[in-house]
Design an enzyme around this catalytic site. Sequence first.
Site, mmCIF file in Angstrom:
data_model
loop_
_atom_site.group_PDB
_atom_site.id
_atom_site.type_symbol
_atom_site.label_atom_id
_atom_site.label_comp_id
_atom_site.label_asym_id
_atom_site.label_seq_id
_atom_site.Cartn_x
_atom_site.Cartn_y
_atom_site.Cartn_z
ATOM 1 N N ARG A 104 0.848 -1.184 0.000
ATOM 2 C CA ARG A 104 0.000 0.000 0.000
ATOM 3 C C ARG A 104 0.881 1.231 0.000
ATOM 4 O O ARG A 104 1.703 1.414 0.886
ATOM 5 C CB ARG A 104 -0.832 -0.031 1.285
ATOM 6 N N THR A 108 -0.880 7.573 -0.978
ATOM 7 C CA THR A 108 -2.193 7.473 -1.642
ATOM 8 C C THR A 108 -3.073 6.386 -1.028
ATOM 9 O O THR A 108 -4.286 6.355 -1.261
ATOM 10 C CB THR A 108 -2.011 7.112 -3.130
ATOM 11 N N ASP A 200 0.715 -2.428 12.142
ATOM 12 C CA ASP A 200 1.098 -2.893 10.807
ATOM 13 C C ASP A 200 1.423 -4.384 10.874
ATOM 14 O O ASP A 200 2.428 -4.786 11.465
ATOM 15 C CB ASP A 200 2.315 -2.098 10.324
ATOM 16 N N ASP A 203 4.894 -5.615 9.451
ATOM 17 C CA ASP A 203 6.016 -5.236 10.322
ATOM 18 C C ASP A 203 6.041 -6.077 11.589
ATOM 19 O O ASP A 203 7.108 -6.467 12.076
ATOM 20 C CB ASP A 203 5.927 -3.752 10.700
HETATM 21 C C1 PRP Z 1 -1.218 -4.311 4.597
HETATM 22 C C2 PRP Z 1 -2.104 -5.520 4.791
HETATM 23 C C3 PRP Z 1 -2.948 -5.500 3.551
HETATM 24 C C4 PRP Z 1 -3.140 -4.025 3.326
HETATM 25 C C5 PRP Z 1 -4.504 -3.654 3.830
HETATM 26 O O1 PRP Z 1 -0.194 -4.582 3.720
HETATM 27 O O2 PRP Z 1 -1.375 -6.709 4.953
HETATM 28 O O3 PRP Z 1 -2.367 -6.115 2.430
HETATM 29 O O4 PRP Z 1 -2.129 -3.344 4.074
HETATM 30 O O5 PRP Z 1 -4.785 -2.339 3.524
HETATM 31 P P1 PRP Z 1 -5.911 -1.916 2.478
HETATM 32 O O6 PRP Z 1 -7.111 -2.741 2.801
HETATM 33 O O7 PRP Z 1 -6.111 -0.460 2.782
HETATM 34 O O8 PRP Z 1 -5.396 -2.123 1.091
HETATM 35 P P2 PRP Z 1 0.983 -3.527 3.417
HETATM 36 O O9 PRP Z 1 0.636 -2.687 2.247
HETATM 37 O O10 PRP Z 1 1.338 -2.805 4.677
HETATM 38 O O11 PRP Z 1 2.173 -4.461 2.925
HETATM 39 P P3 PRP Z 1 3.007 -5.574 3.735
HETATM 40 O O12 PRP Z 1 2.093 -6.734 3.983
HETATM 41 O O13 PRP Z 1 4.096 -5.895 2.782
HETATM 42 O O14 PRP Z 1 3.509 -4.944 5.010
HETATM 43 N N1 URA Z 2 -2.402 -2.579 7.074
HETATM 44 C C1 URA Z 2 -2.000 -3.021 8.285
HETATM 45 O O1 URA Z 2 -1.061 -3.806 8.395
HETATM 46 N N2 URA Z 2 -2.668 -2.571 9.368
HETATM 47 C C2 URA Z 2 -3.697 -1.712 9.272
HETATM 48 O O2 URA Z 2 -4.266 -1.344 10.315
HETATM 49 C C3 URA Z 2 -4.083 -1.270 8.004
HETATM 50 C C4 URA Z 2 -3.428 -1.724 6.921
#
Ligand code: PRP
Ligand code: URA
Length: 209
Positions: A104, A108, A200, A203
């Site tokens: 994400r 944006t 997150d 993370d």
């Molecule tokens: C997080 C989570 C989802 C997304 C959810 O991933 O694991 O994939 O955000 O958010 P949304 O519903 O608003 O799209 P992130 O983009 O942080 O990537 P990561 O899993 O690599 O940390």
């Molecule tokens: N992605 C995450 O990992 N946590 C949130 O709360 C939203 C998006």
Amino acid sequence: MKKVVVIDHPLILHKLSIMRDKNTGSKDFRELLEEIAMLMTYEITRSFQLEEVEIETPICKTKAKMLTGKKVAIVPILRAGLGMVDGILKLIPAAKVGHIGLYRDPETLKPVEYYCKLPSDISEREIILVDPMLATGGSACDAIHLLKEKGAKNIKLMCLIAAPEGIEAVQSSHPDVEIFVAAVDERLNEHGYIVPGLGDAGDRIFGTK
Ligand code: PRP
Ligand code: URA
């Protein structure tokens, strides 16, 4: 429109509360996520078809129920979805695993695709798309769109925590997809994080930040 199934079993909610705690470290967080994914699989597979087969017990011949052998694909959204795969595989060991890489954009909040590798017979498989967090729903909607472009027809979405905004987004773009969650939280904050959520997920699983 398919319904949202909230799998609010006491064991799941107890484990989820430990995951939400900011003092829970990556090792415990990973283990709990895997355990919850396994417990949720019990419910998500409830609709799997059974057939009668003939077997022989040590006592006599009998008819017994077995799964029809419908083919399953587990598709984690990278990175955080990876944390749920092993728990599901414990109960569906013959499933194939595809991967969709999305992150994400922090400005944006729109998902950016960087990887996609799926089983070649994805159109014949029952798909369990997994991601612990359903926030704006952008990542899940894009992943479902990608799967459908590759011919996928039968998709279930498994998440740990959803915001109402994310559920609405998936339901309006993909009303055919059944959503399974352990908890529906209050809302999103101004940074697109789920409140109260767990922070997150990627993370916390991988110890990055
Ligand atoms: C997080 C989570 C989802 C997304 C959810 O991933 O694991 O994939 O955000 O958010 P949304 O519903 O608003 O799209 P992130 O983009 O942080 O990537 P990561 O899993 O690599 O940390
Ligand atoms: N992605 C995450 O990992 N946590 C949130 O709360 C939203 C998006």
